[in-house]
Design an enzyme around this catalytic site. Structure first.
Site, mmCIF file in Angstrom:
data_model
loop_
_atom_site.group_PDB
_atom_site.id
_atom_site.type_symbol
_atom_site.label_atom_id
_atom_site.label_comp_id
_atom_site.label_asym_id
_atom_site.label_seq_id
_atom_site.Cartn_x
_atom_site.Cartn_y
_atom_site.Cartn_z
ATOM 1 N N ARG A 237 -8.319 0.528 -3.795
ATOM 2 C CA ARG A 237 -8.182 1.445 -4.916
ATOM 3 C C ARG A 237 -7.002 2.385 -4.671
ATOM 4 N NH1 ARG A 237 -13.092 2.136 -5.653
ATOM 5 N NH2 ARG A 237 -12.997 3.693 -7.282
ATOM 6 N N ALA A 258 -2.625 -3.271 -0.840
ATOM 7 C CA ALA A 258 -2.959 -1.910 -0.441
ATOM 8 C C ALA A 258 -2.949 -0.948 -1.629
ATOM 9 C CB ALA A 258 -1.990 -1.436 0.638
ATOM 10 N N HIS A 259 -3.332 0.317 -1.343
ATOM 11 C CA HIS A 259 -3.475 1.333 -2.379
ATOM 12 C C HIS A 259 -2.156 1.582 -3.107
ATOM 13 C CE1 HIS A 259 -2.139 3.518 1.200
ATOM 14 N NE2 HIS A 259 -1.648 4.426 0.382
ATOM 15 N N ASN A 260 -2.272 1.759 -4.425
ATOM 16 C CA ASN A 260 -1.157 2.112 -5.318
ATOM 17 C C ASN A 260 -0.161 0.977 -5.545
ATOM 18 O OD1 ASN A 260 -2.306 4.667 -5.298
ATOM 19 N ND2 ASN A 260 -0.818 5.510 -3.856
ATOM 20 N N SER A 278 1.917 1.476 -2.316
ATOM 21 C CA SER A 278 2.878 1.999 -3.289
ATOM 22 C C SER A 278 4.089 1.098 -3.510
ATOM 23 C CB SER A 278 3.352 3.409 -2.886
ATOM 24 O OG SER A 278 2.253 4.298 -2.844
#
Length: 363
Positions: A237, A258-260, A278
């Site tokens: 998330r 991974a996140h973002n 990201s």
């Protein structure tokens, strides 16, 4: 289930030669095919296997003499592997999940289950979940509060869907996939050794003891239509905004998003691909097995990464990349050839040094 060859020919847009009334119940490699199997002999290399098996009908390469191969019928297709996609879709019954809701499933009263859904044993569905029509959810899956799942979704055993995750139509989640776990977001009270090393390109300066404080993940995950996730693959998330996986993406087993991260449409990731936090991918990016992409990068559309590529900087659209660090494939091949030649070059250099006599002034 039984299929006539004439019906399969129509479904596969194949040219049929021979007896179209023959029936098959499955598909097999030529050498192991039985009399009710469709032998998959799409290249001349498989001709010998046909003589070892018992197949009466096969998908053959263009120009093959099916009578000489002892067959009673044959199918010819323009693009064999594409035909296999349609053939296997017809022959694959998928996991057996009884219609309706199993008595051991635990479903929150506020959850909404679409018409035609099949929910297997020991499934847990949380508060405010919405599941679309004809969804198939196998045993031991869990779907956390306020998740949204589209129509015609298939979750295999043990899939885990986190809170507020949004999944589009026709999603397939293989066993053990996890969508919506927390990302790796931790910070130190003081500037960390990692931050110092990044700033200095390797020097941590004074090394001091450090402790880690969690940055909680407040975002979730949004997944488009027609996405597939492999077994034990994880999509984290987002920290504040959602992690996004675009329409049509296919992600293999043991991958980590991974996140973002934001993935465009129709991306393909082979096993053990890891995309760090990201990073943004364009459309139709292909990652060979064990591709690793560092954090906060941008990868353009239509980029291809060969297996084992490690991406440490942004990549423009349309590039084919390979190696560690990632470079254009042609450059990597030249580097590899040069490395292979290096021992011979060094041997010639050492031989030349020995052949040059030292002058009187040399020590």
């Amino acid at each position: 289930m039984r299929y006539t060859i004439s019906a399969l020919a129509k479904a596969l847009s194949a040219r049929l030669e021979g007896d179209g009334s023959l029936e098959i119940t499955g598909a097999a490699e030529p050498a192991g095919a039985g009399p009710e199997d469709l032998a998959l002999a799409m290249q001349p290399a498989y001709a010998e296997g046909l003589t070892q098996g018992q197949a009466r009908v096969a998908i053959l390469w263009e120009g093959a003499d099916w009578r000489a191969l002892g067959l009673e019928a044959a199918l010819f297709v323009a693009r064999p592997r594409f035909a296999m996609a349609h053939l296997t879709a017809r022959l694959d019954a998928g996991p057996e999940i009884e219609p309706g809701v199993h008595s051991t499933a635990i479903i929150h009263p506020s959850a909404e289950i679409g018409d035609g859904a099949a929910i297997g044993p020991f499934v847990v569905i949380g508060r405010g979940v919405r599941i679309g029509q004809n969804a198939r959810i196998a045993s031991h899956c869990s779907i956390a509060e306020e998740a949204r799942i589209g129509d015609d979704v298939l979750l295999h055993s043990g899939a885990r869907i986190g809170a507020r995750v949004v999944i589009g139509d026709r999603f397939i989640g293989q066993p053990g996939c996890v969508i919506g776990a927390d990302g790796l977001s931790f910070v130190t009270p003081e500037k960390s050794g990692v931050e110092k090393a990044r700033e200095s390109l390797g020097d941590q300066g004074e090394i001091v003891a450090q402790s880690w404080t969690r940055i909680h993940s407040l975002g979730s995950v949004r997944i488009g239509d027609d996405v597939e996730l492999g077994a034990s693959t994880c999509v984290d998330r987002g920290t504040i905004r959602d992690t996004v996986v675009g329409r049509g993406c296919k992600i293999d087993n043991l991958c980590h998003i991974a996140h973002n991260v934001v993935m465009g449409e129709d991306c393909l990731c082979a096993a053990q691909t890891g995309i760090a936090g990201s990073t943004r991918l364009g459309d139709r990016v292909i990652c060979g097995g064990q591709t690793g992409i560092a954090d906060n990068l941008t990868v353009g559309s239509d980029v291809i990464f060969g297996g084992g590529t490690k991406v440490l900087s942004k990549v423009p659209a349309g590039q084919v990349m390979l190696g560690y660090p990632a470079v254009k494939m042609a450059t990597h091949v030249d580097m590899y050839k040069a490395m292979r030649r290096l021992p011979r070059v060094m041997n010639r250099l050492f031989a030349a040094e020995k052949a040059v006599p030292k002058s009187d002034g040399d020590d």
